[in-house]
Enzyme design. Sequence first.
Site, PDB file in Angstrom:
ATOM      1  CG  HIS A 269      -0.956   4.330   2.941  1.00 34.30           C
ATOM      2  ND1 HIS A 269       0.003   3.460   3.401  1.00 34.30           N
ATOM      3  CD2 HIS A 269      -2.124   3.905   3.475  1.00 34.30           C
ATOM      4  CE1 HIS A 269      -0.555   2.551   4.193  1.00 34.30           C
ATOM      5  NE2 HIS A 269      -1.837   2.796   4.247  1.00 34.30           N
TER       6      HIS A 269
ATOM      7  CG  HIS B 126      -9.987  -0.066   2.095  1.00 29.93           C
ATOM      8  ND1 HIS B 126     -10.664   0.710   3.008  1.00 29.93           N
ATOM      9  CD2 HIS B 126      -8.677   0.080   2.380  1.00 29.93           C
ATOM     10  CE1 HIS B 126      -9.800   1.306   3.798  1.00 29.93           C
ATOM     11  NE2 HIS B 126      -8.579   0.937   3.445  1.00 29.93           N
TER      12      HIS B 126
ATOM     13  CD  GLU C  70      -7.378   3.095   1.141  1.00 28.05           C
ATOM     14  OE1 GLU C  70      -6.607   2.170   0.857  1.00 28.05           O
ATOM     15  OE2 GLU C  70      -7.385   3.657   2.238  1.00 28.05           O
TER      16      GLU C  70
ATOM     17  CG  ASP D 166      -2.002   1.028   1.177  1.00 29.15           C
ATOM     18  OD1 ASP D 166      -1.955   1.878   0.269  1.00 29.15           O
ATOM     19  OD2 ASP D 166      -2.911   0.979   2.023  1.00 29.15           O
TER      20      ASP D 166
ATOM     21  CD  GLU E 234      -4.224  -0.438  -1.071  1.00 33.42           C
ATOM     22  OE1 GLU E 234      -4.040  -1.672  -0.960  1.00 33.42           O
ATOM     23  OE2 GLU E 234      -4.760   0.244  -0.177  1.00 33.42           O
TER      24      GLU E 234
HETATM   25 MG   LIG Z   1      -4.856   1.592   1.322  1.00 38.25          MG
END
Ligand SMILES: [Mg+2]
Length: 384
Positions: free
Chosen positions: A212, A313, A263, A210, A237
């Site tokens: 972010h 998610h 997400e 991830d 991600e």
């Molecule tokens: Mg994430």
Amino acid sequence: MKITNIKPFAAQFISLSKSAESHPKKWVCIKIETDEGIHGWGEIGTGSSVSEKLMSTAVNEVTDLFIGENPMDTERLWHKLFRKFSYVGSRGFTTSLISGFDIALWDIKGKYSNMPIYDLLGGRFRDTVRLYCNSWFDGCDTAKDYAKAAKTNLLDKGYSACKLDPFLEMVPFHTMYQDGFISQEGEEEGYEIVSAVRDVVGPKFEILIDAHGHYNVPNAIRLANNLYDRFKIGWFEEPLPPESIKGLKQVKENTDAPICVGERLYTRYDFLPILENGLADYIMPDTVWTGGISETIKIANMAETYNVPVSPHVIPGGPIELISAAHVVSAIPNFYRLEHSLSLMPKHNNYLKEPYKIINGEFHLNNNPGLGFELDEKKLEKLF
Ligand SMILES: [Mg+2]
């Protein structure tokens, strides 16, 4: 049947992970009651910055829209709330609010029909729900810590896939984007952590990374390529902040690493350009942020026409985030894995009357009507 009352509640959760610094300390759920004695539970996405006070005030603001309504009318009530906020923005905050109401209405619909929600959505496509494990590394600081946690929390517990963000320099996650750069030392530390995890879990274990949304285009491309070439990661991600559709195209065209986003995308309208432009190999709608069960099943059906797998998610919410997503993915063909938080599991179970059944990285839904799980109201904090 008529809706008679709506009550918002909060529940405390504590996570030890550094990445949780950007998360709220409480999650918000609502209970919708009816004149037939049937009630439904829903959860509202509080994201990384919305307090339980703000969300419960919003619930209180819109309660009048629902009192006296037939809870079976999930579609109409979804639109009633969605359109109310047209001028201030109907996605993000609004869809998080809608999610709580929508899930609670589906719970009522299931209980009234005496059927689990997955049966109302088309029936079971699978008997158990494959998970990938997140929050398995709480308290870890070094590559050695991660390796040790990978053995005890992933392998020994029977998981076959996990997720992490190894670039600890970028804490607090999600809100760190400034110029999109990471230092050379920070980057190397991340590779050391992934390398240590890969050594422990072996070549077949799926490691999802991830990002972010922390990076600019050149940094995202470099990280994705290094992670894929060196450690064969399963996906990279949110390489860029979620607004960057054109930038995402550039990343996608310059890496072999599979890309996952979603997400922080709200409703089918946000997912459409991702699918139309082939910008993701996986999508990850969140039932408590993107608009509830009604919206997630639509997004999943839309992705099916593009042959894109859905992998919802679920962090950092409460138990209904996971349970509602499990109902959706039980009923669709194009499913990859459902996220779940290892460290939050005891906390979630504390609020559930019947605990989760997770065996060897698979979630087993029960056959009870509606969501199939009840929150323990006595343990929740009443907000109004
Ligand atoms: Mg994430």
